[in-house]
Design an enzyme around this catalytic site. Structure first.
Site, PDB file in Angstrom:
ATOM      1  N   GLY A 132       0.858  -1.187   0.000  1.00 47.74           N
ATOM      2  CA  GLY A 132       0.000   0.000   0.000  1.00 47.74           C
ATOM      3  C   GLY A 132       0.898   1.242   0.000  1.00 47.74           C
ATOM      4  O   GLY A 132       1.888   1.293   0.744  1.00 47.74           O
TER       5      GLY A 132
ATOM      6  N   ASP B 143      -1.586   4.579  -6.103  1.00 48.02           N
ATOM      7  CA  ASP B 143      -0.156   4.500  -5.769  1.00 48.02           C
ATOM      8  C   ASP B 143       0.622   5.675  -6.325  1.00 48.02           C
ATOM      9  O   ASP B 143       1.705   5.989  -5.845  1.00 48.02           O
ATOM     10  CB  ASP B 143       0.450   3.197  -6.306  1.00 48.02           C
ATOM     11  CG  ASP B 143       0.199   2.066  -5.328  1.00 48.02           C
ATOM     12  OD1 ASP B 143      -0.950   1.619  -5.240  1.00 48.02           O
ATOM     13  OD2 ASP B 143       1.154   1.677  -4.626  1.00 48.02           O
TER      14      ASP B 143
END
Ligand code: MRU
Length: 368
Positions: free
Chosen positions: A55, A248
């Site tokens: 993440g 991201d």
């Protein structure tokens, strides 16, 4: 986030020994809650690369602490050289999340303001802590702003359940605390809004099935696990009010890189007139890349597609091959959703259009 009544962040240095950094090894969830101790740069690199932590936000926070672990071992006379090597090495761990290079550069800038190796070590540690604190703080802000989107939908439905579809895990486990896409969900729940979340399983690593479903269960939020391919059908059937995902890396022009399959959700949402929001802290913006086409897309081992890890009925860890093991497999980990398919970006400073003008107007001071 509370696990069995105890509050945890996803990363923290040991109070008594700051040369040890604790993480939750996410490979074991949801079956086992395992805390791993990192004491070297190499271990931190491996934790990022092999997705013990994953993440965008958490990758950035781990990179900050990895620089701290490198500084602990760097020699006084070779300090600058050792740290330059550590930074370069860390950047090879995973290519797509902007937060990685953002954190490394922030540490380097802070370190360069000090003269002596000892002062540099102190400054690096303080900066790694600040990156982690800021990440949690920003996610709280994202939650507050994103809540208003869910509130509006709830009002439009006269209080009936708001159905939100999410992809991958952009939750607490992808950050230091709260999460990006999940923060508005937690804030809306706290405001008394009735919510149900459709959780994409997120092949091949199954972040949705393993992590998001577990997180939502811990928070007692109603959710249903679906296959990745079910999203389009559920949207056509009128069972989705909002798609909410993380990212991201987002270009300063509004293109969004997120877990593979996100683009297909955006297309289906567009075709069905469903709002598609992307939640992100500003550390995820890329100020240099103009087009999503230039974002580096990670390609991971094909084995992740061909093999599944899980538990047998009696809880024993087990891996099984679902494809013949010499099958050729190509495992793109991310895809690009063009800005035109994004209804809005939810950030720590507010909600904005996914375009250059709006992004520069709100975050002009952050342009590197
Ligand atoms: O491969 P992962 O699990 O690191 O990918 C994570 C995601 O795609 C998340 O949606 C993304 O990081 C945004 S939330 C931080």
């Amino acid at each position: 986030m509370n696990i069995n009544g105890q509050h945890y962040r996803t990363i923290w240095p040991l109070e008594k020994d700051r040369n040890t950094v604790c993480i939750i090894d996410q490979r074991h969830l949801p079956h086992e809650f395992v805390i791993e101790k990192l004491t070297s740069l190499e271990q931190a690199w491996q934790a990022i690369r092999e997705m013990h932590v994953r993440g965008a936000g958490l990758i950035g926070a781990t990179a900050g602490f990895a620089m701290h672990l490198a500084a602990c071992r760097a020699g006084d006379s070779t300090f600058a050289d050792d740290m330059e090597k550590a930074a370069k090495y860390l950047l090879t761990s995973r290519p797509t999340a902007k937060n990685l290079s953002w954190a490394v550069e922030r540490i380097e800038k802070a370190m360069n303001r000090e003269e002596t190796p000892e002062a540099k070590r102190q400054r690096i540690f303080q900066t790694a802590l600040a990156i982690a604190d800021e990440d949690a703080h920003f996610c709280r802000g994202i939650g507050e702003h994103g809540r208003t989107v869910i509130e509006e939908i709830s009002k439009g439905k006269e209080g009936r359940t708001v159905n939100i579809l999410t992809h991958c895990n952009a939750g607490w486990l992808a950050f230091v605390d709260y999460g990006s896409a999940t923060a508005p969900i937690y804030a809306a729940r706290d405001a008394g809004i009735d919510i149900h979340v459709w959780v994409d399983e997120t092949r091949p690593w199954n972040q949705g099935a393993k992590l998001t479903a577990w997180e939502l269960a811990q928070e007692k939020i109603a959710h249903t696990l679906i296959t990745d391919n079910a999203g389009g059908h559920i949207m056509q059937s009128g069972e989705v009010d909002l798609v909410l995902v993380g990212t991201d890396r987002t270009t300063h022009t509004g293109d969004v890189a997120n877990k593979i399959g996100t683009y297909l959700k955006a297309l289906a949402a567009y075709d069905n007139g469903i709002p598609f929001y992307v939640a992100l802290p500003s550390s995820t913006f890329d100020w240099k890349i103009d087009s999503g086409k230039d974002i580096p897309i990670e390609i991971r081992s094909g084995e992740e597609i061909m093999r599944v890890e899980g538990r047998t009925d009696d809880g024993t860890p087990a891996g099984v091959w679902i494809a013949e093991r010499h099958t050729r497999a190509l495992n793109y980990a991310f895809d690009i959703t063009p800005a035109r398919l994004v209804t809005g970006l939810i950030t720590e400073r507010g909600i904005l259009k996914a375009d250059r003008q709006a992004i520069h107007a709100m975050f002009g001071d952050k342009i590197a």
